[in-house]
Motif scaffolding. Structure first.
Motif, PDB file in Angstrom:
ATOM      1  N   LYS A 129       0.972  -1.323   0.090  1.00 52.87           N
ATOM      2  CA  LYS A 129      -0.084  -0.095   0.008  1.00 52.87           C
ATOM      3  C   LYS A 129       0.828   1.391  -0.094  1.00 52.87           C
ATOM      4  O   LYS A 129       0.599   2.390  -0.604  1.00 52.87           O
ATOM      5  N   SER A 130       2.054   1.281   0.536  1.00 55.65           N
ATOM      6  CA  SER A 130       3.096   2.336   0.717  1.00 55.65           C
ATOM      7  C   SER A 130       3.585   2.445  -0.875  1.00 55.65           C
ATOM      8  O   SER A 130       3.622   3.624  -1.347  1.00 55.65           O
ATOM      9  N   ALA A 131       3.807   1.401  -1.433  1.00 58.78           N
ATOM     10  CA  ALA A 131       4.506   1.600  -2.881  1.00 58.78           C
ATOM     11  C   ALA A 131       3.411   1.943  -3.786  1.00 58.78           C
ATOM     12  O   ALA A 131       3.793   2.815  -4.728  1.00 58.78           O
ATOM     13  N   LEU A 132       2.223   1.565  -3.518  1.00 62.28           N
ATOM     14  CA  LEU A 132       0.826   1.808  -4.441  1.00 62.28           C
ATOM     15  C   LEU A 132       0.847   3.359  -4.257  1.00 62.28           C
ATOM     16  O   LEU A 132       0.448   4.514  -5.239  1.00 62.28           O
ATOM     17  N   ARG A 133       0.819   3.830  -2.981  1.00 63.41           N
ATOM     18  CA  ARG A 133       0.810   5.318  -2.676  1.00 63.41           C
ATOM     19  C   ARG A 133       1.793   6.286  -3.383  1.00 63.41           C
ATOM     20  O   ARG A 133       1.471   7.191  -3.818  1.00 63.41           O
ATOM     21  N   GLU A 134       3.031   5.719  -3.143  1.00 62.02           N
ATOM     22  CA  GLU A 134       4.185   6.379  -3.642  1.00 62.02           C
ATOM     23  C   GLU A 134       4.043   6.310  -5.419  1.00 62.02           C
ATOM     24  O   GLU A 134       4.437   7.485  -5.962  1.00 62.02           O
ATOM     25  N   ALA A 135       3.504   5.299  -6.092  1.00 60.07           N
ATOM     26  CA  ALA A 135       3.438   5.567  -7.424  1.00 60.07           C
ATOM     27  C   ALA A 135       2.378   6.498  -7.930  1.00 60.07           C
ATOM     28  O   ALA A 135       2.729   6.988  -9.194  1.00 60.07           O
ATOM     29  N   ILE A 136       1.383   6.831  -7.237  1.00 58.69           N
ATOM     30  CA  ILE A 136       0.757   7.819  -7.715  1.00 58.69           C
ATOM     31  C   ILE A 136       0.818   9.300  -7.024  1.00 58.69           C
ATOM     32  O   ILE A 136      -0.103  10.163  -7.191  1.00 58.69           O
ATOM     33  N   GLY A 190      -4.621 -10.848  -8.380  1.00 56.27           N
ATOM     34  CA  GLY A 190      -4.731 -11.988  -7.495  1.00 56.27           C
ATOM     35  C   GLY A 190      -4.439 -11.965  -6.151  1.00 56.27           C
ATOM     36  O   GLY A 190      -4.154 -13.071  -5.357  1.00 56.27           O
ATOM     37  N   GLY A 191      -4.156 -11.037  -5.649  1.00 54.76           N
ATOM     38  CA  GLY A 191      -4.048 -10.824  -4.471  1.00 54.76           C
ATOM     39  C   GLY A 191      -2.678 -10.090  -3.886  1.00 54.76           C
ATOM     40  O   GLY A 191      -1.731  -9.816  -4.763  1.00 54.76           O
ATOM     41  N   TRP A 192      -2.479  -9.746  -2.665  1.00 57.84           N
ATOM     42  CA  TRP A 192      -1.460  -8.764  -2.097  1.00 57.84           C
ATOM     43  C   TRP A 192       0.049  -9.704  -2.264  1.00 57.84           C
ATOM     44  O   TRP A 192       0.810  -9.040  -2.432  1.00 57.84           O
ATOM     45  N   ASP A 193      -0.194 -10.997  -2.125  1.00 64.81           N
ATOM     46  CA  ASP A 193       1.311 -11.657  -2.363  1.00 64.81           C
ATOM     47  C   ASP A 193       1.618 -11.756  -3.565  1.00 64.81           C
ATOM     48  O   ASP A 193       2.711 -12.493  -3.949  1.00 64.81           O
ATOM     49  N   LYS A 194       1.007 -11.410  -4.558  1.00 65.48           N
ATOM     50  CA  LYS A 194       1.311 -11.507  -6.204  1.00 65.48           C
ATOM     51  C   LYS A 194       1.955 -10.123  -6.601  1.00 65.48           C
ATOM     52  O   LYS A 194       2.701 -10.411  -7.475  1.00 65.48           O
ATOM     53  N   ILE A 195       2.277  -9.522  -5.549  1.00 65.85           N
ATOM     54  CA  ILE A 195       2.855  -8.211  -5.874  1.00 65.85           C
ATOM     55  C   ILE A 195       4.373  -8.175  -5.153  1.00 65.85           C
ATOM     56  O   ILE A 195       4.558  -8.213  -4.185  1.00 65.85           O
ATOM     57  N   GLU A 196       5.284  -7.989  -5.957  1.00 67.76           N
ATOM     58  CA  GLU A 196       6.698  -8.024  -5.482  1.00 67.76           C
ATOM     59  C   GLU A 196       7.282  -6.646  -5.359  1.00 67.76           C
ATOM     60  O   GLU A 196       6.793  -5.621  -6.143  1.00 67.76           O
ATOM     61  N   LEU A 197       7.976  -6.311  -4.290  1.00 66.42           N
ATOM     62  CA  LEU A 197       8.460  -5.108  -4.121  1.00 66.42           C
ATOM     63  C   LEU A 197       9.966  -5.034  -4.380  1.00 66.42           C
ATOM     64  O   LEU A 197      10.583  -6.146  -4.008  1.00 66.42           O
ATOM     65  N   PHE A 198      10.821  -3.980  -4.248  1.00 69.38           N
ATOM     66  CA  PHE A 198      12.015  -3.935  -4.136  1.00 69.38           C
ATOM     67  C   PHE A 198      12.686  -2.706  -3.341  1.00 69.38           C
ATOM     68  O   PHE A 198      11.750  -1.651  -3.491  1.00 69.38           O
ATOM     69  N   ILE A 199      13.772  -2.449  -2.865  1.00 70.33           N
ATOM     70  CA  ILE A 199      14.170  -1.346  -2.182  1.00 70.33           C
ATOM     71  C   ILE A 199      15.106  -0.703  -3.205  1.00 70.33           C
ATOM     72  O   ILE A 199      16.092  -1.202  -3.785  1.00 70.33           O
ATOM     73  N   ASP A 200      14.981   0.639  -3.476  1.00 67.10           N
ATOM     74  CA  ASP A 200      15.893   1.368  -4.465  1.00 67.10           C
ATOM     75  C   ASP A 200      17.065   2.030  -3.460  1.00 67.10           C
ATOM     76  O   ASP A 200      16.765   2.458  -2.743  1.00 67.10           O
ATOM     77  N   GLN A 201      18.069   1.220  -3.689  1.00 63.24           N
ATOM     78  CA  GLN A 201      19.134   1.500  -3.113  1.00 63.24           C
ATOM     79  C   GLN A 201      19.763   2.899  -3.222  1.00 63.24           C
ATOM     80  O   GLN A 201      20.515   3.377  -2.609  1.00 63.24           O
TER      81      GLN A 201
END
Length: 236
Positions: A129-136, A190-201
């Motif tokens: 949800k944090s990543a989705l917020r940042e995307a928009i 397909g659900g929350w577990d289908k979304i992969e995240l990464f950390i921008d170093q």
């Protein structure tokens, strides 16, 4: 042992649970030390951190529906309908949520820190949800700026407060709420577990980001089509 578990919320890293709890306790003490309760939380970082820890709660959806209006700190005794067992503790304070329908619910940020890491699915959902917020975020800021372009003032549709610049405004989601908007989108893939995240170093303080560019694109288009954001005045 539990205190040594690191806590990561919305890009902010705490080396231990105790460090995270100290952060949220400071929000409470800062409000109480002001000498004026109830006090609305207006600091942007504090709001984002309270949202982030709240979203690790299994009951977050119920607490946030039909939408978050604002957070505030108050004495527990002022809300006997919520905390009957603690009503005699005259000096106890906690964090409350004012929802868009005017109802109020309380929650313990430090208690949620204690529970952090017990449910990895909830932590992942909060990160998504944090990543989705940042995307928009760029589109949200553009929406806010456009509302004031060429206008001397904008009137809040909820409080009728007159705003003269974008810094006095905030974007809220009434129908659908942010919780429903994000949940409905995630269900399409397909659900929350289908979304992969990464950390921008190169920008680690901003938290995790969506790994799949197609999902990011689809989410932005979904947000543009299905969200109904409202430009409202900040509650001071």
């Amino acid at each position: 042992m539990g205190a040594r578990i690191p806590v990561d919320l919305n890009g902010k890293h705490f080396p231990t649970k105790d460090a995270a709890k100290a952060y949220f306790k400071q929000i409470l003490h800062g409000a109480k030390d002001s000498g004026s309760l109830p006090q609305t939380i207006v600091d942007e970082e504090q709001i984002q951190m309270l949202e982030a820890i709240l979203e690790t709660d299994n009951e977050a959806a119920q607490k946030l529906e039909p939408g978050l209006d604002y957070f505030f700190v108050d004495y527990v005794r002022n809300h006997p309908e919520l905390n009957k067992k603690h009503i005699n503790r005259k000096n106890d304070i906690t964090t409350f949520i004012e929802r868009l329908d005017g109802t109020v619910v309380d929650f313990s940020a430090t208690g949620l820190v204690d529970d952090y890491s017990k449910d990895t699915a909830c932590i992942h959902k909060a990160d998504v949800k944090s990543a989705l917020r940042e995307a928009i975020e760029p589109y949200r800021l553009e929406l806010r700026e456009n509302a004031f372009r060429g206008k001397r003032e904008v009137i809040c549709p909820r409080t009728f407060i007159k705003m003269t610049n974008a810094h006095q405004a905030r974007v809220i989601y009434k129908s659908p709420s942010w919780e429903k908007l994000t949940s409905d989108f995630v269900s399409t893939i397909g659900g929350w577990d289908k979304i992969e995240l990464f950390i921008d170093q190169n920008n680690v303080q901003q938290g995790k980001r969506l790994s799949d560019r197609k999902i990011e694109h689809d989410w932005i288009e979904y947000w543009k089509t299905n969200s109904s954001p409202i430009i409202c005045a900040r509650i001071e």
